[in-house]
Design an enzyme around this catalytic site. Structure first.
Site, PDB file in Angstrom:
ATOM      1  N   SER A   1       0.803  -1.217   0.000  1.00 56.25           N
ATOM      2  CA  SER A   1       0.000   0.000   0.000  1.00 56.25           C
ATOM      3  C   SER A   1       0.837   1.267   0.000  1.00 56.25           C
ATOM      4  O   SER A   1       0.331   2.341  -0.312  1.00 56.25           O
ATOM      5  CB  SER A   1      -0.952   0.025   1.199  1.00 56.25           C
TER       6      SER A   1
ATOM      7  N   ASP B   1      -4.402   5.727  13.684  1.00 51.99           N
ATOM      8  CA  ASP B   1      -3.604   5.097  12.634  1.00 51.99           C
ATOM      9  C   ASP B   1      -2.382   5.972  12.400  1.00 51.99           C
ATOM     10  O   ASP B   1      -2.462   7.029  11.776  1.00 51.99           O
ATOM     11  CB  ASP B   1      -4.441   4.985  11.367  1.00 51.99           C
TER      12      ASP B   1
ATOM     13  N   HIS C   1      -0.577   4.974   8.114  1.00 46.79           N
ATOM     14  CA  HIS C   1      -1.019   5.553   6.849  1.00 46.79           C
ATOM     15  C   HIS C   1      -0.992   7.072   6.936  1.00 46.79           C
ATOM     16  O   HIS C   1      -0.869   7.644   8.010  1.00 46.79           O
ATOM     17  CB  HIS C   1      -2.424   5.061   6.509  1.00 46.79           C
TER      18      HIS C   1
END
Length: 460
Positions: free
Chosen positions: A176, A422, A425
């Protein structure tokens, strides 16, 4: 940028290119926040392995107005207006001098040229990274840019990039991290492409953004370990026990042939356990037994397989190959001397003291392996050392302004950043990625030497 003997202006362009594409790689899409966030990212006693449920967020079709909540009625007019305001010197770019060290500098606040695109202007951004739309109040994380000490980085020019991509394929391959690179690149180029002349298609592990008028594509291929693994399904890879086949790459690599620009990475999927499970036999044969191998040993085997494939299958006269270094996480606020912090939550500015290196748990053993492998290859592979610089961007994570298991965090979850932040990310758009991608465009625009005359530049 200082060079050794025999390196020319073309290699300077390469440095700018690679530095730009991958500087401050952003994590998103399909990787579990909680499992990695709770992993210590240091080297204490062996810890319990953590499950990693993941989910996929939808990508909108750029030609389907009903599919995207981000589209506005005036989009066509906006694109037309941007096209009309392009300067006449669109094909002119001033590159930094060869003496400039692009990697010595500082983060500076710039709200006049950054961000390079706005969240609401790109329907291809997934909900996982649209932090402002998800409730984040401060937006200054988008306005910081990297400023080398002795020079300035070139300005992004979308149409110029498209012209240099005419008839070519650009592909990001990996996890990702690279998917986010692809996503932001799509947002940059699509802003100058009229509606109806661009499309996004998905087929298995391959996502293809097509620009019809230029016969060009910007693609992403999902392969989190580069080699075969039980995590290769782009939609169904919530795997508790990740297992790899470190010597098996052909099933993925067949999709990488005949690409003009290949950008590889693999890192974050290695970081939830101290060892890797290596399959005995093959998945096709139904094998289930595996050996547990120390992480650096398994990583080295994978890079050996990957480098052999590149050397045997890539024609350097046609294809440029890049490999990006590791992007860090910001799990412990004590790492940047904030005893009152809660992970990365509420951080609104980069670490400003850049005189002392940070230690946020990056596995530098894998970094050194990647450097050594790329330096030893026959095909020029341009290795981008973005790791140390990215460690200073504690402010740009999605924190609690994101999704989990396909749903936005609830108000109750947002009020509990200790358990729901988070810090892996990153929000988009923001300057760690969008201000670096453009300089890859500047390389495309200034290929002053033939590809066959290039010498690989590593350890940037």
């Amino acid at each position: 940028m200082k060079h050794g003997a025999g390196r020319d202006r073309g290699n300077l362009s390469v440095l700018i290119a690679v530095f730009s594409i991958l500087l401050f790689i952003v994590f998103m899409y399909n990787e579990d926040i909680k499992s990695i966030a709770e992993f210590p990212f240091t080297w204490p006693n062996r810890a319990q392995e953590i499950e990693n449920p993941v989910q996929e967020t939808p990508i909108y079709n750029g030609d389907d107005r009903s599919s995207s909540p981000l589209l506005v009625d005036a989009e066509t007019e906006m694109v037309t207006e941007k096209a009309e305001t392009l300067s006449k010197d669109e094909d002119e770019v001033e590159l930094p001098s060869e003496e400039c060290d692009l990697f010595t500098g500082e983060w500076v606040f710039d709200n006049s040229t950054h961000p390079l695109y706005k969240e609401e202007e790109c329907e291809f951004l997934t909900e996982q990274v649209t932090c402002l739309r998800n409730g984040r109040k401060d937006s200054q994380f988008q306005n910081w840019k990297w400023q080398p000490r002795d020079c300035s980085l070139p300005k992004f020019k979308g149409r110029l990039l498209l012209e240099k991509l005419r008839g070519k394929r650009l592909m990001f391959v990996g996890d990702s991290l690279n998917r986010n690179q692809w996503e932001s690149m799509v947002c940059l180029v699509q802003s100058v492409v009229p509606r109806g002349r661009k499309s996004l298609t998905k087929s298995g592990s391959l996502n293809i953004f097509s620009i019809q008028d230029y016969n060009a594509t910007v693609e992403f291929y999902w392969a989190p370990f580069l080699v075969e693994s039980n995590s290769d399904d782009p939609r169904m890879h919530s795997i508790l026990n990740r297992i790899i086949m470190p010597e098996s790459i052909s099933k993925h690599a067949v999709n990488w042939k005949d690409v003009d620009y290949l950008v590889f990475n693999t890192y974050i999927w290695w970081m939830n356990t101290f060892t890797m499970k290596v399959l005995r036999g093959s998945f096709d044969e139904g094998s289930t037994e595996y050996d547990e191998v120390e992480r650096p040993v398994a990583y080295g085997r994978v890079l050996s397989t990957w480098s052999k494939w590149v050397d045997e299958n890539i024609d350097p006269n046609r294809t440029m190959v890049f490999f990006s270094s590791m992007s860090p996480v910001h799990i412990k606020s004590l790492d940047w001397n904030n005893p009152n912090g809660i992970k990365c939550a509420l951080e609104t500015a980069p670490v400003r003291n850049m005189t002392t290196p940070l230690d946020v748990g990056t596995d530098w053993r894998l970094f050194r392996l990647a450097v050594n492998v790329t330096e030893s290859m026959k095909v020029p592979v341009f290795f981008v050392n973005i790791t140390a610089l990215s460690e200073y961007r504690k402010d740009a994570h999605t924190s609690v302004y994101t999704i989990r298991q396909g749903k936005l965090l609830t108000p109750e979850q947002k009020s509990d950043p200790e358990n729901f932040s988070d810090c892996i990310h990153w929000c988009l758009p923001e300057s760690r990625i969008t201000s670096r991608i453009p300089y890859m465009a500047e390389y495309f625009c200034h290929q002053e030497t033939e590809i066959k005359d290039r010498t690989p530049t590593t350890s940037l």
